[in-house]
Write an enzyme that holds these catalytic residues in place. Structure first.
Site, PDB file in Angstrom:
ATOM      1  N   ARG A 165     -12.832  34.012  45.373  1.00 39.08           N
ATOM      2  CA  ARG A 165     -12.523  33.002  46.387  1.00 39.08           C
ATOM      3  C   ARG A 165     -12.111  31.663  45.786  1.00 39.08           C
ATOM      4  NH1 ARG A 165     -17.069  30.416  49.715  1.00 39.08           N
ATOM      5  NH2 ARG A 165     -18.244  32.158  48.844  1.00 39.08           N
ATOM      6  N   PHE A 208      -1.941   7.627  11.704  1.00 37.74           N
ATOM      7  CA  PHE A 208      -2.409   8.910  11.193  1.00 37.74           C
ATOM      8  C   PHE A 208      -3.680   9.386  11.879  1.00 37.74           C
ATOM      9  CE2 PHE A 208      -3.763   5.444   8.331  1.00 37.74           C
ATOM     10  CZ  PHE A 208      -5.112   5.421   8.673  1.00 37.74           C
ATOM     11  N   TYR A 244       0.824  -1.201   0.000  1.00 42.79           N
ATOM     12  CA  TYR A 244       0.000   0.000   0.000  1.00 42.79           C
ATOM     13  C   TYR A 244       0.863   1.257   0.000  1.00 42.79           C
ATOM     14  CZ  TYR A 244      -3.152   3.701   1.415  1.00 42.79           C
ATOM     15  OH  TYR A 244      -3.849   4.886   1.455  1.00 42.79           O
ATOM     16  N   GLU A 297     -12.527   5.128   5.118  1.00 44.16           N
ATOM     17  CA  GLU A 297     -12.078   5.873   6.295  1.00 44.16           C
ATOM     18  C   GLU A 297     -13.330   6.301   7.045  1.00 44.16           C
ATOM     19  OE1 GLU A 297      -9.745   8.689   4.152  1.00 44.16           O
ATOM     20  OE2 GLU A 297      -8.369   7.133   3.469  1.00 44.16           O
ATOM     21  N   TYR A 325     -17.400  33.837  44.363  1.00 47.82           N
ATOM     22  CA  TYR A 325     -16.611  32.704  43.864  1.00 47.82           C
ATOM     23  C   TYR A 325     -15.500  33.135  42.908  1.00 47.82           C
ATOM     24  CZ  TYR A 325     -20.060  29.283  45.607  1.00 47.82           C
ATOM     25  OH  TYR A 325     -20.864  28.501  46.378  1.00 47.82           O
ATOM     26  N   ASN A 371       0.593  12.368   4.691  1.00 48.72           N
ATOM     27  CA  ASN A 371      -0.044  11.531   5.699  1.00 48.72           C
ATOM     28  C   ASN A 371       0.580  11.862   7.055  1.00 48.72           C
ATOM     29  OD1 ASN A 371      -0.636   7.995   6.133  1.00 48.72           O
ATOM     30  ND2 ASN A 371      -2.108   9.614   5.914  1.00 48.72           N
ATOM     31  N   HIS A 382      -4.794  15.810  -3.626  1.00 50.55           N
ATOM     32  CA  HIS A 382      -5.140  16.011  -2.220  1.00 50.55           C
ATOM     33  C   HIS A 382      -4.954  17.454  -1.766  1.00 50.55           C
ATOM     34  CE1 HIS A 382      -5.288  11.720  -2.278  1.00 50.55           C
ATOM     35  NE2 HIS A 382      -5.329  11.571  -0.953  1.00 50.55           N
TER      36      HIS A 382
END
Length: 497
Positions: free
Chosen positions: A274, A320, A49, A405, A271, A186, A79
């Site tokens: 404090r 990834f 791959y 994915e 608050y 990646n 991409h």
């Protein structure tokens, strides 16, 4: 020095702030061995791959040796599909350094010349112009990292001394070897860079918030009894203990505090005064957890597949997936939000004469003058924005790549939103700084502690006391710039730095 796999946070912090950065030369042998392993895998002719197959859903498509260079170039170009405003240049620079450190560990199969180009970009101050939107945080920060890789092959534009230039003439045109396009795009370096940048800004703002919180306590003539170490020791949270110690130290030897130790009819403060150790201590704990997670992530190898030169194997996995970064970003968002929320409550308390005992809206002549009325509204608006942005990003997954994915982290925008949140927080604290200093002015001739008087003098050198209404925006801008500079927390103990 970037030491792949063992670079401390202080180095990433320095790189983000613009310090020069050089890769430890001891890594060069590992990089070369990893590239040689890729060639050996190709020589065996088996499908692996990302080396001789398609990507994502197209992983089953075998690619011939003659097309391997085109394969890597195509993945970068296809991409590089980001949108939105460009990333800030310091964050791009940090992203380049993180990618350099990851590839240089020798598990990504890239060649030494590819690593050298990344180093050259750091050395020459060249930062690609990268759209900030388009990553879902798995399979890596694909779109923004593809824009980085595109610049390396001569496509797109880069910034040089703040001026946009075509990438090709500035960098040349790297020819990508097998797996190199995939290795470059990646990984989690985009989301990690944004999260680290926000962490470094939050560290400064946290320290400033302790100073402005102590100054507000003085302005309201609040008590330092809630900072007594015995209270916090019996609960035991380290962050709470350290914050209480810092606040008590900031108020030590204050004449304002001494003036109301006796005869003050108030039994307890609100608050927002404090409970500062409890709230800010919890935020400190979260910030430290984020720092631990991001420190590990910055030293990790997060592309896929990973090359193990010793055995000659390429192993496909899921490093990834940026879930650790997404969780860290969500935690940091909570801390940023709460620091600002508490500060805004102190501003609101100071402008209310029923709570603070000070003139209404901190102006000597209320009615004719509105004083700090609208700065408090501005702070409230910014707090509300941060509340909306603090919704967890990590719980929102959406399938991508034709369901290959099918679970993603959303770390990209989870981390990217954080710098806007820190900008809001800086402005909130800037407004508190102004209001607290104004409140302390009304106690003259009494003075606060040496540390808090130094903080007040730093502001008064740039912004005078507000006697009559004037254009308020420049005052807020000046105070916010002081907050963001980090100088306000310089005198704090090392434990909360």
């Amino acid at each position: 020095m970037i030491t792949p796999g063992n670079t401390p946070l202080k180095t990433w912090r320095a790189i983000y702030r613009g310090e020069p950065a050089s890769l430890d030369p001891a890594c060069h042998g590992r990089v070369a061995a990893s590239a040689d392993a890729v060639q050996a895998i190709l020589g065996r002719g088996e499908p692996v791959y990302g080396i001789n197959t398609g990507f994502g859903k197209l992983a089953s498509v075998r690619i011939g040796n003659d097309d391997l260079e085109t394969l890597q170039r195509n993945i970068v170009l296809s991409h590089a599909a980001g949108v939105g405003d460009p990333m800030p240049a310091p964050v791009v620079r940090l992203m380049i350094a993180l990618k350099l450190a990851s590839l240089a560990q020798g598990h990504s199969g890239v060649r030494p010349e590819t690593v050298a180009m990344l180093q050259d970009m750091l050395d020459r101050g060249i930062t690609p112009i990268i759209p900030s939107q388009g990553s879902v945080g798995a399979s890596g920060d694909l779109a923004p990292l593809a824009h980085l890789a595109a610049a390396m092959i001569g496509v797109g534009d880069v910034l040089v001394d703040g001026v946009p230039r075509p990438a090709g003439p500035m960098l040349g045109r790297l020819t990508l070897g097998p797996k190199e396009g995939l290795a470059l795009l990646n990984g989690t370096q985009f989301s990690t860079a944004y999260a680290l940048a926000a962490l470094f800004e939050t560290e400064r703002l946290f320290r400033a918030a302790l100073v402005t919180g102590a100054l507000s306590t003085e302005a309201a003539k609040g008590s330092d009894t809630p900072f007594d170490p015995r209270i916090h020791d019996v609960r035991g949270h380290p962050g709470q203990i350290e914050v209480a110690t810092a606040l008590a130290g900031l108020m030590a030897n204050s004449a304002i505090r001494a003036s109301h130790r006796e005869g003050d009819e108030r039994v307890q403060d609100p608050y927002c005064l404090r409970c500062q150790p409890q709230v800010m201590g919890a935020c400190l704990t979260l910030i430290r957890q984020v720092a631990d997670t991001l420190g590990v992530e910055a030293n990790g190898v997060t592309d896929n597949p990973l090359i193990f030169a010793e055995s000659g194997e390429a192993l496909s996995g899921g490093n990834f997936h940026a879930e650790p970064v997404a969780f860290a970003a969500d935690m940091l968002a909570l801390a940023i939000c709460e620091i600002g929320s508490l500060a805004e409550r102190r501003i609101a308390m100071l402008v209310d004469p029923a709570l603070s005992g000070l003139p209404a809206f901190l102006t000597p002549r209320p009615g004719l003058n509105s004083g700090f009325m609208i700065p408090q509204v501005t702070a409230a608006a910014l707090v509300s924005e941060n509340k909306q942005r603090a919704h967890p990003a990590s719980v929102d997954s959406i399938p991508t790549s034709a369901n290959q994915e099918d679970h993603v982290s959303m770390a990209g925008h989870g981390a990217r939103r954080l710098l806007d949140m820190t900008a809001n927080l800086a402005a909130i604290l800037g407004i508190e700084y102004l209001a607290a200093a104004q409140g302390c002015d009304f106690h003259a001739p009494l003075t606060s502690s040496e540390a808090l008087e130094a903080a007040r003098a730093q502001l008064r050198a740039r912004v005078p006391h507000l006697d009559e209404d004037r254009h308020f925006a420049p005052d807020i801008a000046a105070a916010t710039a002081l907050i963001a500079s980090g100088t306000l927390g310089d005198g704090l103990p090392g434990a909360v730095r």
